[in-house]
Structures are given as structure tokens and as C-alpha cells.
Write a protein that holds these residues in place. Structure first.
Motif, short mmCIF file in Angstrom:
data_model
loop_
_atom_site.label_atom_id
_atom_site.label_comp_id
_atom_site.label_asym_id
_atom_site.label_seq_id
_atom_site.Cartn_x
_atom_site.Cartn_y
_atom_site.Cartn_z
N PHE A 17 0.84 -1.20 0.00
CA PHE A 17 0.00 0.00 0.00
C PHE A 17 0.87 1.25 0.00
CE2 PHE A 17 -3.15 -3.03 1.23
CZ PHE A 17 -4.38 -2.48 0.87
N VAL A 18 0.32 2.32 -0.55
CA VAL A 18 0.96 3.63 -0.53
C VAL A 18 0.08 4.56 0.29
CG1 VAL A 18 1.71 5.62 -1.90
CG2 VAL A 18 2.02 3.30 -2.79
N ARG A 19 0.66 5.23 1.28
CA ARG A 19 -0.08 6.15 2.14
C ARG A 19 -0.15 7.51 1.46
NH1 ARG A 19 -0.04 5.34 8.39
NH2 ARG A 19 -1.23 3.64 7.48
N VAL A 20 -1.29 7.79 0.84
CA VAL A 20 -1.43 9.03 0.06
C VAL A 20 -1.92 10.20 0.91
CG1 VAL A 20 -1.76 7.82 -2.13
CG2 VAL A 20 -3.74 8.33 -0.69
N VAL A 21 -2.57 9.91 2.03
CA VAL A 21 -2.96 10.93 3.01
C VAL A 21 -2.46 10.43 4.35
CG1 VAL A 21 -4.85 12.18 4.12
CG2 VAL A 21 -4.99 11.63 1.68
N THR A 45 -6.88 16.43 -3.36
CA THR A 45 -8.10 15.83 -3.89
C THR A 45 -8.46 14.55 -3.15
OG1 THR A 45 -7.83 16.82 -6.08
CG2 THR A 45 -9.15 14.82 -5.95
N MET A 46 -7.47 13.75 -2.80
CA MET A 46 -7.76 12.51 -2.09
C MET A 46 -8.36 12.80 -0.71
SD MET A 46 -7.67 9.38 -2.95
CE MET A 46 -6.53 9.46 -4.32
N THR A 47 -7.93 13.87 -0.08
CA THR A 47 -8.51 14.27 1.21
C THR A 47 -9.98 14.65 1.02
OG1 THR A 47 -6.37 15.04 2.04
CG2 THR A 47 -8.33 15.90 3.12
N TYR A 224 1.73 18.79 1.61
CA TYR A 224 2.91 18.39 0.83
C TYR A 224 3.13 16.90 1.04
CZ TYR A 224 7.57 18.45 -1.23
OH TYR A 224 8.65 18.22 -2.05
N ALA A 225 3.19 16.15 -0.07
CA ALA A 225 3.44 14.71 -0.03
C ALA A 225 2.47 13.98 0.89
CB ALA A 225 4.89 14.42 0.37
N GLY A 226 1.20 14.42 0.88
CA GLY A 226 0.18 13.74 1.65
C GLY A 226 0.06 14.16 3.10
N ARG A 227 0.88 15.13 3.51
CA ARG A 227 0.89 15.57 4.91
C ARG A 227 0.58 17.06 5.01
NH1 ARG A 227 6.74 12.79 6.43
NH2 ARG A 227 6.01 10.60 6.46
N THR A 272 6.21 12.90 -3.70
CA THR A 272 4.88 12.32 -3.72
C THR A 272 4.81 11.25 -2.63
OG1 THR A 272 5.45 10.57 -5.30
CG2 THR A 272 4.71 12.68 -6.21
N PRO A 273 3.61 10.84 -2.24
CA PRO A 273 3.51 9.80 -1.23
C PRO A 273 4.26 8.52 -1.60
CG PRO A 273 1.39 10.87 -1.49
CD PRO A 273 2.28 11.42 -2.57
#
Length: 328
Positions: A17-21, A45-47, A224-227, A272-273
């Protein structure tokens, strides 16, 4: 939301898995617009999609996503569908892709009204009212048009009418003005602001355009980068940033500070994540990066009243910005 986490299946599949958020937290009070800003791939957008329950198949979530006391991450799919459109609605980035080319505007705007069992004449009357409120000229006639017969600006207004049909309390707007020219952008932003003032809507505005966020949002979250890199009142975040990434974003947009300021593009490639560096994800591009930044992930902490940042040296960044601001 508190500590929101979204994991997506990686390219290898299986348990990869990739943690995008990654641990995103912020609130959206009534009658308030919260801007989500950051470069492409930052997780904005994912958020927003997590808020409305439109995540890709196989996505896994964690943390809390509370709506009126209910944790939506624990809600059933049926419950999320019941909320979608009625209490939480979304304006998608591309209005042409969001509209069905084979159905009239009236049929699409009125879909959620028909599902509630309203009589046909009442649905029609309400659709015309919504289109008129969204600024579509001659709405009684234009309601029978198809999406290809509308300009880009009118299609966006039709999508806004669709989002308002269920009388939501929270409106998610994902880059609602990206494909529009400057004049139409301004009209759409004024429309959203007036709708919010009239109805007390809470709104999350996803955008990469700091000028749009500065014009509309009262609170801003920088990702930035999901954070979360920084969050707080928009005026404070954009004019006295406490994170080097926020400062770099602001310096890349002349109109955020003054019309005569020179733009300074961000150096390097956005993380990126999927390729997030260790420690602070921004450290490979940060002019203030030190050894600590490469190995220790900074926590989001309060730097000034209401202003939070994830930087080991946020106080130093903020003090420098205050000196610059005072000297300007």
C-alpha cells in the motif's frame, strides 16, 4: 477530521500500500471556507474524496472523520450514500466530465430531487430555481439543453446547481475554476461566496492557485506529499508563513504579496507519497534543511495563535517573515 489516513493499493498489489494521506487534521466550521493548497500529488483531492466517501476500490482509511458527531469512516456504504448530495456535496474539477452528455441539464440537476419522491412539476420548478440561482441565463429554456450546448462557465454553473439540489451543509469544491478564463473564474468565485453567505455553507476549496484561496478562504491548509505542512488563518499563512514550503509557494505567486513582486519558482521536483523522503518530506528542496530534517519527521505544532506548522525551525521561518513583512 483528526489524523486522517488513506492507503491505496500499490502497483505491485497484494499487501503493498501507498499512504497518500498521512495524518491530516483540520476542522470546517459552518459558514467557513477552508482552502486546501499544494502542488500536484500533495493529497488535496484525495482528502476531499475521503470526506465525501469517493475513494478508489481497495482504499483503506484510518483516523477519524467526524460529521455532526458521527465518524464517517465507521459508517456503512449505505449511510455514506445517504449523506452524499443531501448533507455533503461536491463540485468536480471538470464540469464536462461530471455531466452526462446524453441527458439534459434539467434531468441531471433534478436527479436527487426525483429520488426523494417529489412530484414532477415541483422538481421542474426547483431545477429552474437552482439554475437561476447559479447564474444560468434564461433557466426555464436552458434547462432543456444538453451539456455540449453550454459554455465552460455555464457547465460549471450547472454543476454547482447540481451540488446545491440536495441543500447540503458542506460543499467540496475541487479546482472549480481551473478550466475557466479569468473573467468567468471571478464570477464563479463570487457566486460561491454569495451562496455561502446566504446559506451558511461550510466549504472545502481544493486549489493549486493561491490567489483563488486568498480571495475566498478564511482558513488554509497547506499539504505536501500527503501531509499537512501548515494550517491556520489564510491571512497569516499566506502573508507570514511558518513553513519553508508555504513561503516558497507564496514567493512563486507575485499577486499574493504585491503586484510588483518577482516570482521565484520552487526548485526541485515535488515529493509524492510514493517517493516520500525520510524525515521532513520537503528537506531535499528546503534551503533551511539541516541534518535533523533528514531523519526526524517534524510534528504539526502551534507556532503562533491559531497557526500550526510541521517544521523543526518554524519559529525561525516565522520571525524572518515578520521582519520582511514589517519592512515592506
Amino acid at each position: 477530521m483528526s489524523g486522517l489516513v488513506v492507503d491505496l493499493p500499490g502497483p505491485a498489489g497484494g499487501t503493498d500500500f501507498v499512504r497518500v494521506v498521512d495524518g491530516v487534521s483540520f476542522d470546517v466550521p459552518p459558514a467557513t471556507t477552508v482552502g486546501l493548497i499544494g502542488e500536484s500529488g500533495s493529497g488535496k483531492t484525495m482528502t476531499a474524496n475521503a470526506l465525501i466517501g469517493l475513494l478508489p476500490d481497495g482504499a483503506e482509511t484510518g483516523g477519524e472523520l467526524r460529521w455532526r458527531g458521527e465518524d464517517l469512516l465507521k459508517a456503512t456504504p449505505a449511510r455514506r450514500r445517504a449523506l452524499r448530495g443531501h448533507e455533503i456535496a461536491m463540485i468536480f474539477q471538470d464540469p464536462l466530465a461530471a455531466l452526462n452528455p446524453t441527458q439534459t441539464i434539467a434531468r441531471q440537476v433534478g436527479e436527487i430531487l426525483r429520488r426523494s419522491g417529489r412530484p414532477r412539476d415541483e422538481v421542474r420548478r426547483r431545477v429552474v430555481e437552482l439554475l437561476d440561482r447559479a447564474g444560468v441565463p434564461d433557466p426555464a429554456t436552458r434547462a432543456d439543453s444538453y451539456p455540449h450546448e453550454f459554455s465552460g462557465g455555464l457547465r460549471q454553473r450547472a454543476v454547482i446547481a447540481m451540488a446545491l439540489a440536495g441543500s447540503p451543509a458542506l460543499l467540496l469544491a475541487d479546482e472549480p475554476t481551473t478550466a475557466l478564463d479569468v473573467t468567468v473564474q471571478s464570477r464563479i468565485l463570487r457566486l460561491l461566496r454569495s451562496l455561502q453567505d446566504d446559506d451558511g455553507l461550510a466549504m472545502v476549496l481544493v486549489s493549486h492557485d493561491l490567489r483563488v484561496v486568498a480571495h475566498v478562504a478564511q482558513e488554509t491548509v497547506v499539504m505536501y506529499a500527503g501531509r499537512v505542512a501548515e494550517r491556520g488563518p489564510t491571512a497569516a499563512v499566506l502573508h507570514r508563513p511558518a513553513h519553508p514550503y508555504t513561503r516558497a509557494l507564496v514567493q512563486s505567486v507575485p499577486a499574493v504579496r504585491t503586484r510588483t513582486a518577482l516570482a521565484s519558482p520552487l526548485p526541485g521536483t515535488p515529493a509524492t507519497p510514493a517517493n516520500r523522503p525520510s524525515g521532513c518530506a520537503f528537506h531535499p528542496r528546503c534551503p533551511l534543511a539541516r541534518d535533523r530534517c533528514k531523519v526526524e519527521r517534524p510534528v504539526v505544532r502551534e507556532i503562533a495563535p491559531g497557526q500550526w506548522a510541521a517544521c523543526h525551525f518554524a519559529e525561525e521561518v516565522l520571525s524572518t517573515e515578520e521582519v520582511r513583512h514589517d519592512a515592506a
